[in-house]
Design a protein around this motif. Structure first.
Motif, short mmCIF file in Angstrom:
data_model
loop_
_atom_site.label_atom_id
_atom_site.label_comp_id
_atom_site.label_asym_id
_atom_site.label_seq_id
_atom_site.Cartn_x
_atom_site.Cartn_y
_atom_site.Cartn_z
N PRO A 202 0.84 -1.22 0.00
CA PRO A 202 0.00 0.00 0.00
C PRO A 202 0.86 1.26 0.00
CG PRO A 202 0.07 -0.96 2.20
CD PRO A 202 0.81 -1.92 1.30
N LEU A 203 1.43 1.60 -1.15
CA LEU A 203 2.36 2.72 -1.24
C LEU A 203 1.70 4.05 -0.90
CD1 LEU A 203 4.30 1.72 -4.49
CD2 LEU A 203 5.12 1.55 -2.13
N ASP A 204 0.39 4.13 -1.05
CA ASP A 204 -0.30 5.37 -0.72
C ASP A 204 -0.25 5.67 0.77
OD1 ASP A 204 -1.99 2.98 -0.64
OD2 ASP A 204 -3.61 4.32 -0.04
N LEU A 205 0.06 4.67 1.60
CA LEU A 205 0.13 4.87 3.04
C LEU A 205 1.55 5.13 3.54
CD1 LEU A 205 -2.26 1.96 4.13
CD2 LEU A 205 -2.83 4.36 3.76
N VAL A 206 2.51 5.10 2.63
CA VAL A 206 3.92 5.27 3.02
C VAL A 206 4.24 6.76 3.19
CG1 VAL A 206 6.31 4.97 2.26
CG2 VAL A 206 4.65 3.14 1.90
N GLU A 207 4.90 7.09 4.30
CA GLU A 207 5.26 8.48 4.56
C GLU A 207 6.77 8.67 4.69
OE1 GLU A 207 2.87 10.43 7.54
OE2 GLU A 207 1.22 8.99 7.25
N GLU A 208 7.53 7.58 4.63
CA GLU A 208 8.98 7.69 4.74
C GLU A 208 9.62 6.44 4.14
OE1 GLU A 208 12.22 7.79 8.39
OE2 GLU A 208 10.33 8.87 8.68
N PHE A 209 10.78 6.63 3.51
CA PHE A 209 11.58 5.52 2.99
C PHE A 209 12.85 5.37 3.82
CE2 PHE A 209 9.94 6.88 -1.43
CZ PHE A 209 8.88 5.97 -1.39
N HIS A 210 13.32 4.13 3.92
CA HIS A 210 14.66 3.85 4.43
C HIS A 210 15.47 3.12 3.36
CE1 HIS A 210 14.24 4.08 9.14
NE2 HIS A 210 14.04 5.25 8.54
N LEU A 211 16.75 3.47 3.30
CA LEU A 211 17.71 2.80 2.44
C LEU A 211 18.93 2.47 3.29
CD1 LEU A 211 17.41 5.40 -0.43
CD2 LEU A 211 16.81 2.98 -0.71
N ALA A 212 19.54 1.32 3.03
CA ALA A 212 20.70 0.92 3.82
C ALA A 212 21.49 -0.13 3.07
CB ALA A 212 20.27 0.37 5.19
N GLY A 213 22.68 -0.43 3.58
CA GLY A 213 23.49 -1.48 3.03
C GLY A 213 23.26 -2.80 3.74
N HIS A 214 23.65 -3.89 3.11
CA HIS A 214 23.54 -5.22 3.73
C HIS A 214 24.79 -6.03 3.44
CE1 HIS A 214 21.62 -5.66 -0.35
NE2 HIS A 214 22.52 -6.64 -0.40
N ASP A 215 24.99 -7.08 4.21
CA ASP A 215 26.10 -8.01 4.02
C ASP A 215 25.58 -9.32 3.46
OD1 ASP A 215 28.28 -6.44 4.90
OD2 ASP A 215 27.69 -6.77 6.98
N GLU A 216 26.44 -10.02 2.74
CA GLU A 216 26.07 -11.30 2.15
C GLU A 216 26.78 -12.44 2.86
OE1 GLU A 216 26.52 -13.53 -2.17
OE2 GLU A 216 26.01 -11.38 -2.12
N ASP A 217 26.03 -13.49 3.16
CA ASP A 217 26.56 -14.68 3.81
C ASP A 217 25.91 -15.88 3.13
OD1 ASP A 217 27.85 -16.35 5.58
OD2 ASP A 217 27.18 -15.31 7.38
N THR A 218 26.12 -17.06 3.68
CA THR A 218 25.43 -18.26 3.21
C THR A 218 24.84 -19.00 4.40
OG1 THR A 218 27.51 -19.51 3.29
CG2 THR A 218 26.89 -18.56 1.17
N ASP A 219 23.75 -19.74 4.14
CA ASP A 219 23.17 -20.54 5.21
C ASP A 219 23.84 -21.91 5.25
OD1 ASP A 219 22.07 -22.08 3.16
OD2 ASP A 219 20.04 -21.32 3.42
N GLU A 220 23.29 -22.80 6.08
CA GLU A 220 23.92 -24.11 6.27
C GLU A 220 23.88 -24.98 5.02
OE1 GLU A 220 19.61 -24.44 7.41
OE2 GLU A 220 21.27 -23.03 7.76
N LEU A 221 23.03 -24.62 4.06
CA LEU A 221 22.95 -25.37 2.80
C LEU A 221 23.72 -24.69 1.67
CD1 LEU A 221 19.17 -26.37 2.89
CD2 LEU A 221 21.15 -27.74 3.60
N GLY A 222 24.44 -23.62 2.01
CA GLY A 222 25.22 -22.93 1.01
C GLY A 222 24.45 -21.93 0.18
#
Length: 284
Positions: A202-222
């Motif tokens: 529901p983008l009409d209800l959005v009043e603020e955006f957040h942007l950020a960085g993330h890190d990449e990893d792998t789970d136990e199954l790769g």
């Protein structure tokens, strides 16, 4: 449901999460930074340098207050002492926005240093609705609710996340904070299409955006696993998803979050300038 209106507005431009080491640059040469966000829990003390600096910043910038400790999705009642400290801060600062997370971080008397996801069920909907209404009634203002970054899905969920957030907003009158990086992280981890998520949101209800960085990893199954780390620049696929958000819903105040391994101010300012360029370019 409380009938409430914003005390102020944030510009539809770039903001940054405030870090004390950037105080002088923000006061003297903020560049493209037009508004600031603070974490509520860092300013619940009784005076001192943090509040003195915040007073000066609030004379120059609109401020958004972002909470991380209310545990809106918790099974127990909201902490009345935390709510009281939050109200003291909000009443003193009179910020443009207040937001919290659709998550939980408490169980009985235990506090977990994490924002944990919820099953999207009718019981959860009833509980979170009551908590949001309590917060808004206590503060006397509207709050925004942020979509979480997820690392697992609950088999018992009967609502999609966009529909769950839409219904919460309908029942409480709260607004939404769309964290674009959280959408990308969750989509990668849970194997869904982030653009389809945005199309259902529901983008009409959005009043603020957040942007950020993330890190990449792998789970136990790769398999690839993304971590919402807030410790690096925004990745290119997140910028591309941001363009899709703006094309579908228009510009909003857009915050660059960088909470770990915080860089020099010029790096943050450049990310903020890029967010503004994306909004201007796509809207144009």
């Amino acid at each position: 449901m409380l009938d409430i209106s914003p005390k102020d507005t944030l510009p539809k431009a770039g903001g940054v999460g405030y870090k004390p080491q950037h105080f002088n640059e923000l006061m003297n040469a903020p560049g493209s930074v037009t508004w600031l966000e603070i974490h509520a829990e860092n300013y619940m003390g009784a005076g001192g340098r943090p509040l003195a600096q915040l007073r000066h910043l609030a004379e120059k910038f609109p401020i958004s207050v972002h909470g991380v400790g209310l545990s809106i999705g918790g099974e127990t009642r909201l902490d009345p002492e935390h709510l009281s400290r939050l109200k003291t801060l909000i009443d003193w600062l009179n910020p443009a926005m207040f937001s919290e997370h659709l998550a939980w971080s408490t169980h009985d008397a235990q506090f977990l240093n994490d924002l944990l996801p919820l099953p999207y069920t009718n019981d959860t909907l009833t509980r979170v609705t009551a908590h949001i209404n309590e917060v808004q009634d206590h503060l006397g203002r509207k709050m925004l609710l942020e979509n979480p970054s997820s690392y697992l899905a609950f088999a018992q969920s009967t609502w999609s996340e966009p529909d769950f957030l839409r219904e919460l907003a309908r029942r409480t009158g709260c607004g939404l904070l769309l964290d674009v990086n959280n959408v990308f992280v969750s989509a990668t981890n849970l194997h869904f299409d982030p653009r389809a998520y945005i199309n259902a949101y529901p983008l009409d209800l959005v009043e603020e955006f957040h942007l950020a960085g993330h890190d990449e990893d792998t789970d136990e199954l790769g398999r690839k696993l993304l971590i919402d780390s807030h410790g690096k620049p925004v990745d290119e696929p997140v910028w591309a998803l941001f363009d899709h958000v703006i094309a579908n819903g228009g510009a909003r105040p857009a915050l660059v979050e960088w909470d770990n391994d915080v860089p020099d101010f010029n790096v943050l300012e450049a990310e903020t300038a890029r967010a503004a360029r994306h909004m201007q370019g796509v809207v144009a």
